[in-house]
Write a protein that holds these residues in place. Structure first.
Motif, PDB file in Angstrom:
ATOM      1  N   ALA A  23     -18.452   7.397   7.073  1.00 36.73           N
ATOM      2  CA  ALA A  23     -17.215   8.311   7.632  1.00 36.73           C
ATOM      3  C   ALA A  23     -15.972   7.741   8.120  1.00 36.73           C
ATOM      4  N   LEU A  24     -16.413   6.632   8.522  1.00 36.02           N
ATOM      5  CA  LEU A  24     -15.077   5.624   8.999  1.00 36.02           C
ATOM      6  C   LEU A  24     -14.415   5.181   7.859  1.00 36.02           C
ATOM      7  N   THR A  25     -14.956   5.144   6.743  1.00 32.30           N
ATOM      8  CA  THR A  25     -14.028   4.424   5.849  1.00 32.30           C
ATOM      9  C   THR A  25     -13.185   5.772   5.156  1.00 32.30           C
ATOM     10  N   ILE A  26     -13.888   6.957   4.904  1.00 31.35           N
ATOM     11  CA  ILE A  26     -13.210   7.995   4.461  1.00 31.35           C
ATOM     12  C   ILE A  26     -12.002   8.646   5.596  1.00 31.35           C
ATOM     13  N   ARG A  27     -12.404   8.506   6.903  1.00 32.22           N
ATOM     14  CA  ARG A  27     -11.124   8.465   7.802  1.00 32.22           C
ATOM     15  C   ARG A  27     -10.023   8.001   7.583  1.00 32.22           C
ATOM     16  N   ASP A  28     -10.417   6.551   7.324  1.00 32.78           N
ATOM     17  CA  ASP A  28      -9.272   5.658   7.122  1.00 32.78           C
ATOM     18  C   ASP A  28      -8.613   6.050   5.715  1.00 32.78           C
ATOM     19  N   TRP A  29      -9.154   6.512   4.796  1.00 31.16           N
ATOM     20  CA  TRP A  29      -8.467   6.831   3.426  1.00 31.16           C
ATOM     21  C   TRP A  29      -7.809   8.046   3.848  1.00 31.16           C
ATOM     22  N   LEU A  30      -8.253   8.928   4.489  1.00 29.92           N
ATOM     23  CA  LEU A  30      -7.480  10.347   4.780  1.00 29.92           C
ATOM     24  C   LEU A  30      -6.348  10.098   5.612  1.00 29.92           C
ATOM     25  N   ALA A  31      -6.107   8.999   6.280  1.00 25.56           N
ATOM     26  CA  ALA A  31      -5.200   8.823   7.210  1.00 25.56           C
ATOM     27  C   ALA A  31      -4.087   8.286   6.489  1.00 25.56           C
ATOM     28  N   THR A  32      -4.340   7.400   5.341  1.00 26.20           N
ATOM     29  CA  THR A  32      -3.318   6.750   4.719  1.00 26.20           C
ATOM     30  C   THR A  32      -3.087   7.406   3.419  1.00 26.20           C
ATOM     31  N   ASP A  34      -4.141   6.169   0.645  1.00 23.73           N
ATOM     32  CA  ASP A  34      -3.732   5.279  -0.579  1.00 23.73           C
ATOM     33  C   ASP A  34      -4.937   5.218  -1.353  1.00 23.73           C
ATOM     34  N   THR A  35      -4.786   4.942  -2.548  1.00 19.20           N
ATOM     35  CA  THR A  35      -5.528   4.847  -3.846  1.00 19.20           C
ATOM     36  C   THR A  35      -6.492   3.667  -3.671  1.00 19.20           C
ATOM     37  N   THR A  36      -5.914   2.564  -3.293  1.00 14.85           N
ATOM     38  CA  THR A  36      -7.136   1.541  -2.988  1.00 14.85           C
ATOM     39  C   THR A  36      -8.132   1.675  -1.823  1.00 14.85           C
ATOM     40  N   ARG A  37      -7.509   2.437  -1.011  1.00 15.75           N
ATOM     41  CA  ARG A  37      -8.528   2.930   0.121  1.00 15.75           C
ATOM     42  C   ARG A  37      -9.654   3.831  -0.334  1.00 15.75           C
ATOM     43  N   MET A  38      -8.931   4.527  -1.263  1.00 15.81           N
ATOM     44  CA  MET A  38      -9.903   5.723  -1.725  1.00 15.81           C
ATOM     45  C   MET A  38     -10.970   5.146  -2.457  1.00 15.81           C
ATOM     46  N   PRO A 327      -1.437  -8.245  -3.144  1.00 13.69           N
ATOM     47  CA  PRO A 327      -2.423  -7.097  -3.665  1.00 13.69           C
ATOM     48  C   PRO A 327      -3.189  -6.655  -2.580  1.00 13.69           C
ATOM     49  N   PHE A 328      -3.658  -7.571  -1.687  1.00 16.19           N
ATOM     50  CA  PHE A 328      -4.677  -7.127  -0.650  1.00 16.19           C
ATOM     51  C   PHE A 328      -3.897  -6.550   0.606  1.00 16.19           C
ATOM     52  N   THR A 329      -2.717  -6.767   0.801  1.00 12.14           N
ATOM     53  CA  THR A 329      -2.096  -6.341   1.983  1.00 12.14           C
ATOM     54  C   THR A 329      -2.142  -4.906   2.313  1.00 12.14           C
ATOM     55  N   PRO A 330      -2.007  -4.043   1.489  1.00 14.16           N
ATOM     56  CA  PRO A 330      -2.206  -2.689   1.576  1.00 14.16           C
ATOM     57  C   PRO A 330      -3.423  -2.179   1.992  1.00 14.16           C
ATOM     58  N   VAL A 331      -4.349  -2.853   1.682  1.00 14.80           N
ATOM     59  CA  VAL A 331      -5.719  -2.582   2.171  1.00 14.80           C
ATOM     60  C   VAL A 331      -6.254  -3.265   3.276  1.00 14.80           C
ATOM     61  N   PHE A 332      -5.817  -4.380   3.555  1.00 16.97           N
ATOM     62  CA  PHE A 332      -6.151  -5.238   4.652  1.00 16.97           C
ATOM     63  C   PHE A 332      -5.156  -5.473   5.789  1.00 16.97           C
ATOM     64  N   GLY A 333      -3.961  -4.814   5.782  1.00 18.44           N
ATOM     65  CA  GLY A 333      -2.823  -5.384   6.366  1.00 18.44           C
ATOM     66  C   GLY A 333      -2.503  -4.414   7.732  1.00 18.44           C
ATOM     67  N   SER A 334      -3.372  -3.306   7.924  1.00 17.54           N
ATOM     68  CA  SER A 334      -3.084  -2.639   9.164  1.00 17.54           C
ATOM     69  C   SER A 334      -2.968  -3.597  10.378  1.00 17.54           C
ATOM     70  N   ASP A 335      -3.758  -4.576  10.554  1.00 17.91           N
ATOM     71  CA  ASP A 335      -3.852  -5.602  11.628  1.00 17.91           C
ATOM     72  C   ASP A 335      -2.542  -6.239  11.764  1.00 17.91           C
ATOM     73  N   GLU A 336      -2.114  -6.852  10.384  1.00 14.32           N
ATOM     74  CA  GLU A 336      -0.973  -7.487  10.418  1.00 14.32           C
ATOM     75  C   GLU A 336       0.114  -6.770  10.850  1.00 14.32           C
ATOM     76  N   GLN A 337       0.258  -5.433  10.432  1.00 13.40           N
ATOM     77  CA  GLN A 337       1.320  -4.418  10.703  1.00 13.40           C
ATOM     78  C   GLN A 337       1.515  -4.534  12.561  1.00 13.40           C
TER      79      GLN A 337
END
Length: 612
Positions: A23-32, A34-38, A327-337
């Motif tokens: 549920a948390l992962t799907i919520r993260d994908w719906l918020a962004t 983003d294809t990779t998060r999908m 490559p991984f920044t769009p997926v794992f970069g929210s903290d870095e932003q």
């Protein structure tokens, strides 16, 4: 609690945990969006669905087992394929490889569904082949991305590295459980094995949770390992960047290093002033794309693998740091932003410091240049004054000498009117000689070094009065000398101050029948030191013209009434200033005058190298 109840409870707990993560992962994908998060959401969602189907099969009985087998096989394979497609979205597979993988997964799914629908009538060899194909294909789809994530994590930031490795460990754990369940089938009825498998399945959940949706406290704990680097970056940028270009280069270096980006550039005032990992032309192209998407912090740049530009504006300026994510920044970069926004504020402080330092250096350079010119002009003026005064003394001595000879030897031969003219020539020549002597003394003060020492002020005053005794003559002058504290000064120059002040007091009080002169000292209200004073009850002066008293050749009385050149008080001010003190006066017409001055040894030391 029985073994069966414990295993059931552990199974329910695992199912709930998988559902929560999904549920948390799907919520993260719906918020962004983003294809990779999908693909990540699909991978963990399929695992949660498989777990739910297992619980449903226990409740619904045998009639659901056939449907459950088909759904479980399809969805479980879909989970592995989703993870592989995630890998393809960030680290692309070759087109042929991707097609081959899709064909193999589809064939395996068809084979497994056929075996499941055949039930007990399916040949054992086909069942075994289907089992090994299922395990092999799923493990390959999951194992290759897990290994890739683990290897790629080595050069990432602490948060990215920890998330990628947690995700790898979680999926490797699922592979291990799957292989254990296949190769330890004969032990499946053993209670210890059942409990072990259930506990291992539940233990995988924290790794998947840390990889997909780690909480803020966990990200902070991971980032603690980089705090020392962040402090070093702040120290390096805010304190030691000497100019804008240097600051931009250092800030960009640390931003790329701490965020895990692949490249970036620093923009200020519409100009790219620093780049890292890219050419100026590439930076200009990305700048155009970023400008077209104004107001967004993350701009997709496209390409395979896909890249993103992360913008960190610097508060209070038009500058910004633009990082190009790997490559991984769009997926794992929210903290870095989020971290970059804080980092941008610190760099803004560094820019302000550089700007202020630049302005200060410019002002210092201007003041230094003005001081140099002023010192040069003063030296030229002093040299000119000394030269002129020195060169004038010889002809003046001749004029004065010949005038004296004429007056002494030929006065009887001159008419009365001519004799008067000659006397005026003699008097004006003598007066001009005194002017030149005073001017030379005033000029000499600028070159004479101070010789500071502890001085008995009363002894200095006594020597000054001894010099002025002829000026008093037979007049009645009341001298009142109070307590005079010792001071740090140049004794010869301090004596000159008292000679000039006491000489003025004697001269301007000579028309008083009962002349009175007071010399003393009082304590400064600020406690800085004594205030010395010389007071008289003579002619005084008009306070409206007090600012002219200490100017060279400035006089407030006619020379016919009181002789003098108007240099004495200017000499007093020059000496007091060189001692780091100040001098001022108070007076009233026909009611006397008071002169005050202070000395400061600290100020004298500061003035000495300038005046010497």
């Amino acid at each position: 609690m029985t073994t069966a109840a414990l295993v059931a409870a552990l199974g329910i707990a695992s199912t709930v945990a998988f559902c929560v993560i999904a549920a948390l992962t799907i919520r993260d994908w719906l918020a962004t969006k983003d294809t990779t998060r999908m693909f990540l959401a699909l991978a963990i969602g399929c695992l949660a669905t498989v777990s739910l189907l297992g619980q449903a099969a226990k409740l619904l009985g045998h009639w659901f087992s056939g449907v459950n087998s088909v759904l479980t096989i399809t969805i479980f394979l879909g989970s592995g394929l989703a993870l592989l497609l995630f890998r393809d979205s960030v680290i692309p597979l070759a087109k042929r490889t991707r097609r081959l993988v899709l064909a193999v997964v589809a064939a395996t799914a068809v084979l497994e569904i056929g075996v499941a629908l055949g039930g007990t009538g399916t040949p054992k060899a086909l069942q075994l082949a289907g089992l090994f194909a299922f395990v092999g294909v799923w493990s390959g789809c999951v194992g290759e991305p897990s290994v890739r994530l683990w290897l790629a994590a080595r050069r990432r930031t602490a948060v990215q590295r920890a998330r990628m490795r947690a995700l790898s460990l979680g999926y490797v754990g699922i592979i291990a459980i799957l292989l254990a369940a296949v190769f330890a089938g004969s032990l499946g009825s053993n209670p210890v094995v059942k409990i072990g498998v259930a506990v291992a399945t539940l233990a995988i959940v924290p790794f998947l949770y840390a990889g997909f949706v780690p909480p803020a406290w966990l990200r902070r704990a991971w980032r603690d390992t980089e705090e020392s680097k962040f402090r070093q970056a702040t120290h390096d940028i805010v304190l030691f960047a000497s100019d804008r270009a240097t600051l931009a280069g250092r800030a960009l270096h640390w931003a790329v290093r701490l965020s895990g980006a692949d490249a970036g550039f620093f923009r200020s005032e519409g100009t790219i002033i620093a780049t890292l990992g890219m050419t100026a032309e590439e930076a200009s192209m990305i700048e155009s794309a970023v400008s077209a998407a104004s107001g967004r912090q993350v701009v997709a740049l496209g390409g395979r693998p896909p890249r993103s530009a992360i913008i960190a504006p610097l508060a209070g300026t038009d500058a910004a740091i633009i990082l190009v994510g790997g490559p991984f920044t769009p997926v794992f970069g929210s903290d870095e932003q989020a971290w970059l926004q804080h980092y941008g504020a610190l760099v803004s402080t560094g820019l302000d410091r550089v700007r202020l330092v630049g302005e200060l250096e410019t002002k210092v350079a201007e003041v230094t240049e003005q001081t140099r010119r002023l010192e040069a002009a003063n030296k030229e003026l002093e040299a000119f004054s000394y030269s002129v005064s020195h060169d004038l003394r010889a002809p003046l001595r001749a004029i004065s000498g010949y005038s004296s000879v004429l007056l002494e030897d030929y006065a009887s031969a001159l008419p009365e009117e001519g004799l008067g003219y000659l006397k005026r020539v003699k008097e004006n020549g003598d007066h001009m000689g005194h002017l030149i002597d005073d001017l030379l003394a005033f000029s000499r003060l600028s070159r004479q070094a101070l010789r500071l020492q502890r001085v008995q002020t009363r002894a200095v005053v006594d020597r000054a009065l001894a010099q002025l005794a002829p000026a008093i003559g037979g007049r009645h002058v009341e001298l009142v000398i109070g307590d005079l504290p010792d001071c740090d000064s140049d004794p010869a120059l301090l004596e000159q101050v008292f000679v000039n002040l006491l000489g003025n007091a004697i001269k301007y009080s000579r028309k008083q029948e009962d002349a009175r002169i007071v010399v003393g000292a009082s304590q400064d209200d600020a406690g800085a030191g004594p205030i010395f004073f010389v007071k008289d009850n003579g002619a005084g002066f008009d306070m409206r013209y007090v600012d002219k008293l200490f100017g060279v050749f400035q006089r407030l009385h006619r020379s016919d009434d009181y002789e003098g050149t108007g240099v004495g008080l200017a000499i007093v001010q020059r000496i007091v200033s060189r001692h780091g003190g100040r001098v001022w006066a108070e007076g009233k017409v026909n009611q006397g005058a008071s002169f005050y001055f202070t000395l400061s040894s600290g100020g004298a030391q500061w003035q000495q190298p300038i005046a010497a």
